[in-house]
Design a protein around this motif. Structure first.
Motif, mmCIF file in Angstrom:
data_model
loop_
_atom_site.group_PDB
_atom_site.id
_atom_site.type_symbol
_atom_site.label_atom_id
_atom_site.label_comp_id
_atom_site.label_asym_id
_atom_site.label_seq_id
_atom_site.Cartn_x
_atom_site.Cartn_y
_atom_site.Cartn_z
ATOM 1 N N ASP B 84 14.359 -21.903 68.469
ATOM 2 C CA ASP B 84 13.678 -23.179 68.303
ATOM 3 C C ASP B 84 13.133 -23.556 69.681
ATOM 4 N N SER B 85 11.976 -22.967 70.016
ATOM 5 C CA SER B 85 11.531 -23.070 71.397
ATOM 6 C C SER B 85 10.977 -24.453 71.695
ATOM 7 N N GLY B 86 11.726 -25.178 72.457
ATOM 8 C CA GLY B 86 11.318 -26.531 72.808
ATOM 9 C C GLY B 86 10.421 -26.513 74.024
ATOM 10 N N SER B 87 10.005 -27.654 74.422
ATOM 11 C CA SER B 87 9.080 -27.712 75.547
ATOM 12 C C SER B 87 9.825 -28.034 76.834
ATOM 13 N N TRP B 88 9.120 -27.940 77.929
ATOM 14 C CA TRP B 88 9.651 -28.305 79.231
ATOM 15 C C TRP B 88 9.127 -29.695 79.582
ATOM 16 N N SER B 89 10.009 -30.507 80.096
ATOM 17 C CA SER B 89 9.581 -31.785 80.634
ATOM 18 C C SER B 89 9.715 -31.655 82.145
ATOM 19 N N GLY B 90 8.622 -31.361 82.798
ATOM 20 C CA GLY B 90 8.698 -31.010 84.217
ATOM 21 C C GLY B 90 9.477 -29.712 84.340
ATOM 22 N N LYS B 92 12.640 -29.505 83.448
ATOM 23 C CA LYS B 92 13.801 -29.600 82.564
ATOM 24 C C LYS B 92 13.437 -29.042 81.195
ATOM 25 N N TYR B 93 14.286 -28.154 80.713
ATOM 26 C CA TYR B 93 14.029 -27.544 79.402
ATOM 27 C C TYR B 93 14.609 -28.442 78.318
ATOM 28 N N GLU B 94 13.795 -28.781 77.354
ATOM 29 C CA GLU B 94 14.254 -29.704 76.324
ATOM 30 C C GLU B 94 14.523 -29.019 74.991
ATOM 31 N N GLY B 296 8.439 -19.510 82.627
ATOM 32 C CA GLY B 296 8.797 -20.916 82.708
ATOM 33 C C GLY B 296 7.747 -21.772 83.402
ATOM 34 N N PRO B 297 8.115 -23.044 83.652
ATOM 35 C CA PRO B 297 7.119 -24.021 84.082
ATOM 36 C C PRO B 297 6.598 -23.818 85.503
ATOM 37 N N GLY B 298 7.260 -22.966 86.285
ATOM 38 C CA GLY B 298 6.819 -22.785 87.668
ATOM 39 C C GLY B 298 5.693 -21.784 87.830
ATOM 40 N N ALA B 299 5.184 -21.245 86.707
ATOM 41 C CA ALA B 299 4.236 -20.129 86.785
ATOM 42 C C ALA B 299 2.952 -20.501 87.544
ATOM 43 N N ALA B 300 2.397 -21.672 87.245
ATOM 44 C CA ALA B 300 1.106 -22.037 87.864
ATOM 45 C C ALA B 300 1.250 -22.158 89.378
ATOM 46 N N ALA B 301 2.303 -22.866 89.812
ATOM 47 C CA ALA B 301 2.500 -23.068 91.248
ATOM 48 C C ALA B 301 2.781 -21.737 91.944
#
Lengths: 280, 376
Positions: B84-90, B92-94, B296-301
């Motif tokens: 159940d792949s949730g989204s990242w809030s900044g 933080k994995y939700e 994860g969310p750090g990919a762009a940076a």
């Protein structure tokens, strides 16, 4: 008319084939001989206990849906050894190990100490061990002659070269040592890792997750396919303190390979009384 | 289930055992931009560790082409589909991890590859995403048509799912270096670990009836040497070392610098919740949505920082340390244009110039009056 008479006679004879005596507990009758052959006549007179199997749904990982419904158990003993014949319905012969392939098997569990209140049936408890004799279909195949090669499991497997097959090593001890090194579980003496010379493994446990090899081998056995499943005989040394006119508890488990049953994922019984009868 | 802190998720999560971090944690950084899928790493591992009977199909190290490659087949998309792949809030994995998604009767949410799933180790090799009929569109980033190589070993996770799955406690994480091992004496081959590991880096050996996995070449690590797949990498994409928790990151630790300080190396599928310890510099030419799903969310940076490396003397220097020595380099420093790989005490193991000197040889050799062609 003649045909009808013959048919009636045949039906009568078939009816004369005595149905086994069913008992509410496992009754081990005395027998001069102990045989691991499930079709031996020693089993004919032994009463039969029909043990209902339950899913192991108490300890993770568990199974939630029942598979094998029941196991038919007969037992004989000769004062030194006690044998159990387990028969169950299993349409598929699962005796080939492999990734996501699981093996048919069965086990007999007896408390190490003969006492009125047995330990937890879920494989014993701390300080109150149970002894388990475990039979598995692939070990039976190995004992029956299946080779210890990958081609015995995957007939079309092509292997370029194993390092221990180098010409310079042929027939030397160094070759055997090297082959063992490339089979880590064998190198560290894991009994389960083969090559197997017995289809039965002796184990002790003091609760879930504590299963360990027993100090010495005390069981033997043999399994064979029947028309609709397996007939397996497991014979073991009579437990210390158990003999004619004595009682203890016993439990059984069955693994159905094609239902991916392995380890804790199994069908099992709770404790069932085991009565050892004296010779008449 | 215990409550543990997973810094990659930015939150606490459920795990089968309480948090127990090793004295130091083996970790690695792989630069996906430098990998050419030559499979030298794969062979280095194969010939060292898995040449025995029953190990024929095992690849403790493999290199797969993304987006379509996977070994075993579809190991990644199958679980992503289940989760159940949730989204990242900044940061933080939700969503829920594989531990938090475990169905009744299971310790983790997992699946078991079938035998055939191991039959195609080079499935999808060099297949790119999208059509190239109208040109590959290579002139801008990210590319319209793309693929990249993902080299994989066991992640020696902080919260291993294989370890959590084993009902017998046959898998352990070494307190001295965090390397995750299967006790070959204790394993009974139930394959629960194969089912549980989302990266499918535990393999069942049908000849010994036990499960086996990457051991991070621990006999080499114990001698201060990097594993086989690292030192044999001709693209020099890998660096092994030790990682600290983010709050303890040390600037003179090359892995801490890359992961925690420069933040250019990211875990693979952090959303599973295992806190894996192999970190990837994401590919710079791949659509961000894909990189985000994998890393994860750090990919762009991370991509931005990597592309800016030429302007970041420290980062450029650090990247030059990859593949420069077979020794583990727990510390590093830069002096001017030189980068130094150091041992624990600060002694120099290797010195690498940030910019290699360039010599241009004239095509015509006046001395011998001959024109040199481009051959040795």
């Amino acid at each position: 008319m003649r045909r009808l008479v013959l048919l009636a006679a045949a039906a009568l004879l078939a009816g004369c084939h005595r149905a086994p005596t069913r008992t509410n507990e496992v009754v081990s009758t005395a027998s001069r001989e102990i045989s691991t052959d499930a079709s031996s006549s020693i089993w004919d007179a032994a009463p039969e206990h029909l043990a209902n199997l339950l899913p192991q749904d108490l300890v993770d990982p568990r199974i939630l849906k029942p598979t094998t419904a029941e196991v038919r158990v007969r037992s004989v003993h000769n004062g030194g050894e006690i044998a159990f014949r387990l028969e169950w319905i299993d349409r598929t012969n699962d005796d080939m190990p492999g990734p996501a392939r699981f093996l048919d098997g069965c086990a007999v569990q007896i408390p190490r100490g003969i006492e009125p209140n047995p330990p937890d049936p879920r494989m014993g408890q701390g300080g109150r061990p149970v002894e388990i004799a475990f039979w598995r279909a692939d070990w039976q195949a190995a004992v029956n002659g299946r080779k210890d090669t990958i081609q015995a499991i995957y007939p079309n497997a092509a292997v370029d070269h194993y390092p221990f097959q180098a010409k310079s090593l042929e027939g030397t001890d160094a070759q055997k040592q090297m082959e063992t090194r490339y089979a880590p579980a064998r190198a560290v003496g894991n009994h389960r890792a083969g090559p197997r010379d017995s289809p039965v493994e002796d184990l002790v446990a003091e609760g879930p997750g504590t299963l360990s090899p027993a100090g010495a081998r005390q069981s033997r056995g043999k399994g064979a396919r029947t028309n609709d499943g397996w007939a397996v005989v497991i014979a073991r040394k009579l437990p210390e303190g158990l003999g004619p006119n004595k009682r203890t508890q016993i439990a059984f488990a069955v693994w159905e390979g094609s239902s991916k049953e392995t380890g804790a994922r199994k069908m099992r019984t709770g404790w069932i009384p085991l009565a050892v009868r004296a010779a008449r | 289930m215990a409550r543990v802190y997973n810094w990659q998720l930015g939150r606490e999560m459920s795990y089968w055992y309480p948090e127990s971090r090793p004295k130091r944690q083996f970790a690695a950084v792989f630069d996906t931009n430098k990998c050419i899928a030559c499979q030298t790493c794969t062979l280095a591992c194969k010939t060292t560790w898995t040449s025995g009977k029953g190990q024929e199909y095992m690849l403790w190290n493999n290199v797969e082409t993304k987006p379509y490659g996977s070994y075993p087949l579809a190991y990644d998309v199958k679980l992503l589909d289940m989760l159940d792949s949730g989204s990242w809030s900044g940061n933080k994995y939700e969503g829920r991890t594989i531990f938090e998604s475990a169905p009744a009767g299971e310790r983790v949410m997992g699946w078991r590859p079938e035998q055939q799933d191991y039959a195609y180790p080079n499935c999808g090799e060099d297949d790119c995403a999208g059509q190239v009929d109208g040109g590959a569109g290579m002139m801008s980033l990210p590319h319209m048509s793309w693929f990249f190589y993902l080299a994989r070993i066991c992640n020696h996770c902080t919260y291993p799912a294989c370890l959590a799955s084993c009902p017998r406690g046959s898998i352990y994480k070494r307190p001295e270096d965090g390397i995750v091992l299967v006790d070959q004496g204790r394993c009974r081959g139930y394959q629960e670990c194969v089912r549980g590991c989302p990266y499918k880096k535990v393999f069942f050996n049908p000849m010994t009836n036990t499960s086996e996995k990457c051991i991070a070449c621990y006999p080499k690590i114990e001698q201060g040497i990097q594993p086989q797949c690292f030192v044999n990498c001709i693209g020099k994409i890998r660096m092994a070392g030790w990682i600290s928790k983010p709050e303890d990151a040390k600037p003179d630790n090359p892995i801490d610098s890359l992961v925690h300080i420069k933040k250019i190396a990211l875990p693979l599928f952090p959303q599973y919740g295992l806190e894996p310890n192999v970190y990837y510099i994401p590919p710079i030419h791949v659509p961000l949505s894909f990189s985000r799903q994998l890393f994860g969310p750090g990919a762009a940076a991370a991509v931005q920082a990597y592309r800016n490396a030429k302007n970041d003397a420290d980062l450029a220097a650090l990247l030059c340390l990859f593949g420069s020595s077979e020794k583990l380099m727990p510390r590093w420093k830069r002096i001017g244009d030189d980068v130094y790989g150091l041992d624990e005490k600060g002694a120099t193991l290797v010195r690498v110039p940030r910019n290699e000197p360039v010599f241009i040889r004239p095509a015509y050799d006046k001395l011998y009056q001959i024109t040199r062609t481009n051959c040795p």
